[in-house]
Design a protein around this motif. Sequence first.
Motif, PDB file in Angstrom:
ATOM      1  N   SER A   1       0.837  -1.213   0.000  1.00 32.42           N
ATOM      2  CA  SER A   1       0.000   0.000   0.000  1.00 32.42           C
ATOM      3  C   SER A   1       0.864   1.252   0.000  1.00 32.42           C
ATOM      4  CB  SER A   1      -0.918  -0.006   1.225  1.00 32.42           C
ATOM      5  OG  SER A   1      -1.812  -1.092   1.182  1.00 32.42           O
ATOM      6  N   SER A   2       1.947   1.228   0.757  1.00 40.31           N
ATOM      7  CA  SER A   2       2.847   2.377   0.802  1.00 40.31           C
ATOM      8  C   SER A   2       3.502   2.621  -0.546  1.00 40.31           C
ATOM      9  CB  SER A   2       3.926   2.163   1.869  1.00 40.31           C
ATOM     10  OG  SER A   2       3.346   2.046   3.152  1.00 40.31           O
ATOM     11  N   LEU A   3       3.943   1.552  -1.187  1.00 33.99           N
ATOM     12  CA  LEU A   3       4.588   1.699  -2.499  1.00 33.99           C
ATOM     13  C   LEU A   3       3.600   2.231  -3.535  1.00 33.99           C
ATOM     14  CD1 LEU A   3       6.780  -1.540  -2.626  1.00 33.99           C
ATOM     15  CD2 LEU A   3       7.538   0.820  -2.227  1.00 33.99           C
ATOM     16  N   ARG A   4       2.345   1.845  -3.406  1.00 38.42           N
ATOM     17  CA  ARG A   4       1.332   2.383  -4.325  1.00 38.42           C
ATOM     18  C   ARG A   4       1.178   3.886  -4.138  1.00 38.42           C
ATOM     19  NH1 ARG A   4      -3.099  -2.457  -3.519  1.00 38.42           N
ATOM     20  NH2 ARG A   4      -2.407  -3.778  -5.248  1.00 38.42           N
ATOM     21  N   PHE A   5       1.154   4.317  -2.884  1.00 38.62           N
ATOM     22  CA  PHE A   5       1.100   5.753  -2.620  1.00 38.62           C
ATOM     23  C   PHE A   5       2.320   6.446  -3.215  1.00 38.62           C
ATOM     24  CE2 PHE A   5      -2.053   5.244   0.885  1.00 38.62           C
ATOM     25  CZ  PHE A   5      -2.879   6.307   0.551  1.00 38.62           C
ATOM     26  N   CYS A   6       3.484   5.851  -2.994  1.00 40.11           N
ATOM     27  CA  CYS A   6       4.729   6.461  -3.459  1.00 40.11           C
ATOM     28  C   CYS A   6       4.740   6.638  -4.970  1.00 40.11           C
ATOM     29  CB  CYS A   6       5.929   5.625  -3.023  1.00 40.11           C
ATOM     30  SG  CYS A   6       6.181   5.575  -1.231  1.00 40.11           S
TER      31      CYS A   6
END
Length: 634
Positions: free
Chosen positions: A162-167
């Motif tokens: 999820s964090s990488l998607r935000f990034c």
Amino acid sequence: MSLTEQFVIGVDGGGSKTAVSILNQHGKILGRGRSGSANYHNVGISQAKANLWTAMEAAATEAGVTVLDATAVTWSLAGVDRPEERQLFEQMAADMLPNIAVHVENDAVSALVGGLGHRKGIVLIAGTGMIAYGENKAGEKARAGGWGPFFDCGSAYDLVQSSLRFCTRHYDERNRSSAKLTAALLAAVGLEKATDLLSWVYADKRHVADVAELAPIVLDAAEKGDIVGLDVVTRGADGLATAVTAVARQLGYTGAFPLVMSGSLLTKSDFYRATVTQAVQTALPQAQPCLSQTDATVGAGLIALESEGIAIQSFVDEETACTERRPGSQAEVAVSPKTIWTSERRNVLTRDLDSHFTETLIGLMHIQDKQAVFSLTPVLPAIAAVVDAVAVRMQSGGRLIYVGAGTSGRLGILDASECPPTFNSDPAQVIGIIAGGMEAVSRSIEGAEDDEAAGANALHQIELQPQDSVVGIAASGRTPYVLGALRAAQMCGALTIAVTCNLPAPIAQAAQHVIAPLVGPELLTGSTRLKAGTAQKLVLNMLSTAVMIRLGKTYGNLMVDVQPTNEKLKARARHIVAAACDIDLDSANTALKISGGDVKVAIVTTLSNLAPSEAQARLVESDGVVGKAIILKG
């Protein structure tokens, strides 16, 4: 071999490692071993087999025994859920450990037994993957989650993904919100820029565990106030809480029950454990979270001993949390006092609220508001049932009456006051009543909400009738004024509905229908005008709008009960008829003229090719519902 020489092997095979304990017949640990993942979905069947043997051999070496001399073995493995998967490992066990009783279980079973020393409760595991599993006194079993990295919410893999998607999304948008988290994640894997993530994530030998091991970076960022990290962690915690809630409901846990918090994310991160605990107790205030008394390898060993007829020892009372600290254990009580309602508890995510930068403060509020929106998802069926019940009564002349105090009362008055201009409803059809009277709309009337008799009297003053519907609104669920009104409505035979953000709640016990969006602790402790107020407003929007739709106030998404009493409304009427009949504005104006300015008659006249008098008759026969009138046969 004598009894004193007997030993069993307990194996906990997770998504990132395989751990083993060897126990004697008294449950004492003789040796431990570790190796790589035994989840064949992640590493393949051959590597899983090799890792199982390596870990068992290491434990046996430390214990000074031989693996093949074990009396019994329990393999408690992640990813072993379906019958064909269990058979696969049972056959592997028969080949590797001939003539030894090997029990193959899901890893959650050993975590539950290792956590409590018995099977009656629920365990929540959040490591590389996640799963919630439980059993009750009747021997019934239930689970939620454990679907694997693509599906699971709240696991280490999920937090990083999820964090990488935000990034990456923020990189495309040139949004700096995730800049710090992006930099930290890139540095951890030796990359320089966001575009390098593509080749890293999709590398041939990239394993789930490689991604999952970055989760501590996300948790650290969230704990320090990073908004993207907080958003990801909040969603993850809510996902884990949803899994626990699903298991508790399947098992019928309505009273207190122990909840073991297991897996590396929950045992190593106090911050994540506190966030998950808050999310769980928002939905299940009776849950009694604790850390494991022992690890899952010991739990697996205890299961092996149990299979040999040796009773396992209960560490924790079956209906309470971990109240006893055993020497060397990790037991920890993590439950707020029962006297504190969920909406009155301190929010673990906002305790340093006044020290944040303004942008972070606003971001936190936005995250909390999203929780208010999501809180309605579980109660949508309850809202739909109320809409249908209220609509039936209003079709017979009943009224929709909102009763509340403070913010809740003001929201009821706001919704009621919007119905006449929106739906052309009679102002007496939807009514809002607030403790302290209309003066309380603009200023607080001290003590008004504490008068139960006044709530009942307010309904007597408007001559409550059995066909009316009374909606008691109270975020806390215990406002005396609202409780008095609901009790009076019950005695009259009116329909009663409670809207609350806490359960259990006195007003819920006094109502036939309960709508309870559980929003959890507020950004500002006890300020229920925030999340609770937002959730209540959304509920009232749905109630009044859907009821009016059921009463025929719309055709499609067009408000067809508009009365063209001024130029603005005349223009709106023309546009509504034109849109409904797919005609131009001049034709719509003509249809309105021959229909006496009645929008509904104009639409039915045009679409059914009828004279206005015939269209009017059809509308009467169909209770004013345009759609029904159009399909009615002459």
